[in-house]
Design a protein around this motif. Structure first.
Motif, PDB file in Angstrom:
ATOM      1  N   ASP A 143       8.612 -15.306  -5.250  1.00  0.00           N
ATOM      2  CA  ASP A 143       7.619 -15.137  -4.196  1.00  0.00           C
ATOM      3  C   ASP A 143       6.676 -13.989  -4.526  1.00  0.00           C
ATOM      4  O   ASP A 143       7.126 -12.911  -4.921  1.00  0.00           O
ATOM      5  CB  ASP A 143       8.310 -14.831  -2.856  1.00  0.00           C
ATOM      6  CG  ASP A 143       9.278 -15.922  -2.433  1.00  0.00           C
ATOM      7  OD1 ASP A 143       9.014 -17.103  -2.745  1.00  0.00           O
ATOM      8  OD2 ASP A 143      10.288 -15.586  -1.781  1.00  0.00           O
ATOM      9  N   PHE A 144       5.374 -14.216  -4.343  1.00  0.00           N
ATOM     10  CA  PHE A 144       4.391 -13.156  -4.564  1.00  0.00           C
ATOM     11  C   PHE A 144       4.211 -12.340  -3.292  1.00  0.00           C
ATOM     12  O   PHE A 144       4.015 -12.895  -2.211  1.00  0.00           O
ATOM     13  CB  PHE A 144       3.033 -13.739  -4.977  1.00  0.00           C
ATOM     14  CG  PHE A 144       2.958 -14.104  -6.428  1.00  0.00           C
ATOM     15  CD1 PHE A 144       2.788 -13.127  -7.391  1.00  0.00           C
ATOM     16  CD2 PHE A 144       3.036 -15.430  -6.823  1.00  0.00           C
ATOM     17  CE1 PHE A 144       2.707 -13.451  -8.736  1.00  0.00           C
ATOM     18  CE2 PHE A 144       2.950 -15.769  -8.170  1.00  0.00           C
ATOM     19  CZ  PHE A 144       2.792 -14.774  -9.124  1.00  0.00           C
ATOM     20  N   GLU A 145       4.264 -11.024  -3.440  1.00  0.00           N
ATOM     21  CA  GLU A 145       4.057 -10.097  -2.336  1.00  0.00           C
ATOM     22  C   GLU A 145       2.660  -9.499  -2.416  1.00  0.00           C
ATOM     23  O   GLU A 145       2.250  -9.006  -3.472  1.00  0.00           O
ATOM     24  CB  GLU A 145       5.072  -8.957  -2.389  1.00  0.00           C
ATOM     25  CG  GLU A 145       4.841  -7.907  -1.318  1.00  0.00           C
ATOM     26  CD  GLU A 145       5.681  -6.662  -1.496  1.00  0.00           C
ATOM     27  OE1 GLU A 145       5.840  -5.925  -0.498  1.00  0.00           O
ATOM     28  OE2 GLU A 145       6.173  -6.404  -2.616  1.00  0.00           O
ATOM     29  N   LEU A 146       1.954  -9.525  -1.309  1.00  0.00           N
ATOM     30  CA  LEU A 146       0.690  -8.817  -1.154  1.00  0.00           C
ATOM     31  C   LEU A 146       1.015  -7.527  -0.420  1.00  0.00           C
ATOM     32  O   LEU A 146       1.636  -7.558   0.644  1.00  0.00           O
ATOM     33  CB  LEU A 146      -0.302  -9.656  -0.334  1.00  0.00           C
ATOM     34  CG  LEU A 146      -1.594  -8.970   0.111  1.00  0.00           C
ATOM     35  CD1 LEU A 146      -2.442  -8.561  -1.085  1.00  0.00           C
ATOM     36  CD2 LEU A 146      -2.373  -9.888   1.044  1.00  0.00           C
ATOM     37  N   SER A 147       0.619  -6.402  -0.980  1.00  0.00           N
ATOM     38  CA  SER A 147       0.841  -5.129  -0.288  1.00  0.00           C
ATOM     39  C   SER A 147      -0.427  -4.297  -0.339  1.00  0.00           C
ATOM     40  O   SER A 147      -1.282  -4.481  -1.205  1.00  0.00           O
ATOM     41  CB  SER A 147       2.024  -4.365  -0.892  1.00  0.00           C
ATOM     42  OG  SER A 147       1.750  -3.944  -2.206  1.00  0.00           O
ATOM     43  N   TRP A 148      -0.542  -3.401   0.615  1.00  0.00           N
ATOM     44  CA  TRP A 148      -1.723  -2.549   0.739  1.00  0.00           C
ATOM     45  C   TRP A 148      -1.278  -1.170   1.178  1.00  0.00           C
ATOM     46  O   TRP A 148      -0.288  -1.013   1.876  1.00  0.00           O
ATOM     47  CB  TRP A 148      -2.706  -3.146   1.759  1.00  0.00           C
ATOM     48  CG  TRP A 148      -2.019  -3.425   3.069  1.00  0.00           C
ATOM     49  CD1 TRP A 148      -1.856  -2.573   4.125  1.00  0.00           C
ATOM     50  CD2 TRP A 148      -1.342  -4.633   3.444  1.00  0.00           C
ATOM     51  NE1 TRP A 148      -1.127  -3.164   5.130  1.00  0.00           N
ATOM     52  CE2 TRP A 148      -0.793  -4.435   4.739  1.00  0.00           C
ATOM     53  CE3 TRP A 148      -1.141  -5.850   2.819  1.00  0.00           C
ATOM     54  CZ2 TRP A 148      -0.073  -5.405   5.412  1.00  0.00           C
ATOM     55  CZ3 TRP A 148      -0.414  -6.815   3.499  1.00  0.00           C
ATOM     56  CH2 TRP A 148       0.094  -6.595   4.774  1.00  0.00           C
ATOM     57  N   GLN A 149      -2.001  -0.173   0.719  1.00  0.00           N
ATOM     58  CA  GLN A 149      -1.765   1.203   1.104  1.00  0.00           C
ATOM     59  C   GLN A 149      -3.131   1.873   1.243  1.00  0.00           C
ATOM     60  O   GLN A 149      -3.951   1.766   0.334  1.00  0.00           O
ATOM     61  CB  GLN A 149      -0.939   1.968   0.054  1.00  0.00           C
ATOM     62  CG  GLN A 149       0.410   1.347  -0.271  1.00  0.00           C
ATOM     63  CD  GLN A 149       0.318   0.179  -1.228  1.00  0.00           C
ATOM     64  OE1 GLN A 149      -0.496   0.166  -2.143  1.00  0.00           O
ATOM     65  NE2 GLN A 149       1.151  -0.831  -1.021  1.00  0.00           N
TER      66      GLN A 149
END
Length: 178
Positions: free
Chosen positions: A98-104
C-alpha cells in the motif's frame, strides 16, 4: 537523475524535489517538536540543521532510484518561494503493498489549507502514474492530520495496527474521489 518534471503547481503552491540547500527551512518542519511527535517510527526528530542537511542528502540521493510515485518533495509557497513543508509517497510496512501519502508542514503554516491543497495535487499526480489508491495513517489523537486527510478527500477505512506497530486511523483515496 529523475525529476518530477515539471514541478507540480497549485494556485498557491509549488511541489518540487528537495535540495540540500533547503536544510534550514526543512529543519523548521522536521525539527519542530509539534511536527516530529506525530512522525512515524521510521522518521525520528531531527536534532539540528546539520543533521537535517544529512537527511536531505540521503533523500536527494535516493530520489532518482525510487519508482514513481514513491518519493519525497518540498512544498513551497509560490508567492515567496518559501519552503513550508514536505510531502512523501512511500510503501507502507510491513508488506509494502500500500502506498502512503504523508504531509508535514511547519507550525506557522498550519491552518491555511496548504496540506490539503498539496495532498490533492500529489494524489492526482500519483494516480497519473498508475496507482489505484493511496492511504494516509494517523494516530487517533492527531486531529489535524485526520481533518486534513478528510479535506484531501480521503475516506476513513478503519483503525488498524497493521502499519508501524501502532494503533492508527487509516484513510484511503481513489481517483474517483478527486
Amino acid at each position: 537523475m529523475r525529476n518530477m518534471t515539471p514541478p507540480l503547481r497549485t494556485e498557491r503552491l509549488l511541489i518540487q524535489d528537495w535540495r540540500v540547500e533547503d536544510a534550514e527551512a526543512a529543519f523548521a518542519v522536521y525539527g519542530s517538536e509539534e511536527v516530529s511527535r506525530w512522525l512515524t517510527p521510521l522518521m525520528r526528530p531531527v536534532g539540528d540543521v546539520g543533521a537535517m542537511r544529512s537527511v536531505l542528502e540521503a533523500w536527494v540521493e535516493a530520489q532518482p532510484n525510487l519508482v514513481p510515485p514513491a518519493g519525497r518533495w518540498a512544498i513551497l509557497r509560490r508567492d515567496d518561494a518559501t519552503v513550508i513543508g514536505g510531502l512523501s509517497i512511500r510503501l507502507l510496512p510491513p508488506f509494502e503493498e500500500d502506498f502512503e501519502l504523508s504531509w508535514q508542514l511547519r507550525p506557522d503554516a498550519w491552518g491555511h489549507g496548504y496540506a490539503s491543497e498539496a495532498g490533492r495535487e500529489m494524489a492526482r499526480w500519483a494516480f497519473s502514474q498508475g496507482v489505484e489508491e493511496l492511504f494516509a495513517v494517523a494516530r487517533p489523537a492527531n486531529t489535524r492530520a485526520i481533518a486534513t486527510a478528510r479535506r484531501i478527500g480521503m475516506e476513513w477505512v478503519g483503525e488498524t495496527d497493521k502499519y508501524y506497530g501502532l494503533r492508527l486511523q487509516a484513510f484511503r483515496i481513489r481517483p474517483s474521489d478527486l
